[in-house]
Design a protein around this motif. Sequence first.
Motif, short mmCIF file in Angstrom:
data_model
loop_
_atom_site.label_atom_id
_atom_site.label_comp_id
_atom_site.label_asym_id
_atom_site.label_seq_id
_atom_site.Cartn_x
_atom_site.Cartn_y
_atom_site.Cartn_z
N CYS A 1 0.82 -1.14 -0.17
CA CYS A 1 -0.17 -0.07 0.00
C CYS A 1 0.98 1.22 0.07
CB CYS A 1 -0.91 -0.06 1.33
SG CYS A 1 -0.19 -0.16 2.77
N CYS B 1 1.50 3.46 4.12
CA CYS B 1 0.36 3.47 4.51
C CYS B 1 -0.02 4.37 5.69
CB CYS B 1 0.47 1.79 5.20
SG CYS B 1 0.61 0.60 4.09
N GLU B 2 -0.22 5.46 5.25
CA GLU B 2 -0.80 6.46 5.99
C GLU B 2 -2.03 6.91 5.45
OE1 GLU B 2 2.28 9.54 5.87
OE2 GLU B 2 4.01 8.39 6.16
N PRO B 3 -2.87 7.12 6.69
CA PRO B 3 -4.27 7.83 6.22
C PRO B 3 -4.06 9.05 5.73
CG PRO B 3 -3.76 7.67 8.74
CD PRO B 3 -2.75 7.21 8.16
N LYS B 4 -5.02 9.17 4.83
CA LYS B 4 -5.25 10.61 4.24
C LYS B 4 -5.89 11.49 5.07
CE LYS B 4 -5.56 8.90 -0.68
NZ LYS B 4 -6.23 8.81 -1.64
N PRO B 5 -5.30 12.74 5.59
CA PRO B 5 -5.98 13.49 6.25
C PRO B 5 -7.44 14.01 5.59
CG PRO B 5 -4.28 14.70 5.03
CD PRO B 5 -4.14 13.23 4.49
N HIS B 6 -8.46 14.31 6.50
CA HIS B 6 -9.73 14.62 6.19
C HIS B 6 -9.75 16.04 6.09
CE1 HIS B 6 -11.57 10.85 6.40
NE2 HIS B 6 -11.00 10.79 7.63
N PRO B 7 -10.09 16.68 4.85
CA PRO B 7 -9.98 18.48 4.77
C PRO B 7 -11.14 18.81 5.86
CG PRO B 7 -11.34 17.28 3.07
CD PRO B 7 -10.75 16.10 3.82
#
Length: 126
Positions: A23, A26-32
Amino acid sequence: MATLSSTIFIFSLLILATFTSGCGPCEPKPHPTPKAPPVNPYCPRDTLKLGVCADLLGLVNVAIGSQVTTPCCSLLEGLADLEVAACLCTAIKANVLGIVKLDIPVALSALVSACAKKVPTGFKCG
């Protein structure tokens, strides 16, 4: 023996490829975060013409879901919710509507909703 070592080599490559690049990072995408409305929203219409909106404050029987075709709503047609709120807020504060005692948040909400628009979350008229 050569086939056993080549088989082990192939399996180790498959396992290595599976766990190392599965992946990417593998870091989560920041929510705007939602944007707050601008401090000084702009009204692109002539505020003096919005005096016709005073009639909407007297309407009691506006049918829900009906197409609103008043001179006030026609002036505000094509504007975003924030622009409509800014225009009507300016008209209310400048007493363009000709009504001396108004509860500003209630009047603003009534006028904006009469033209099938919404007061943006966090918008302050004051």
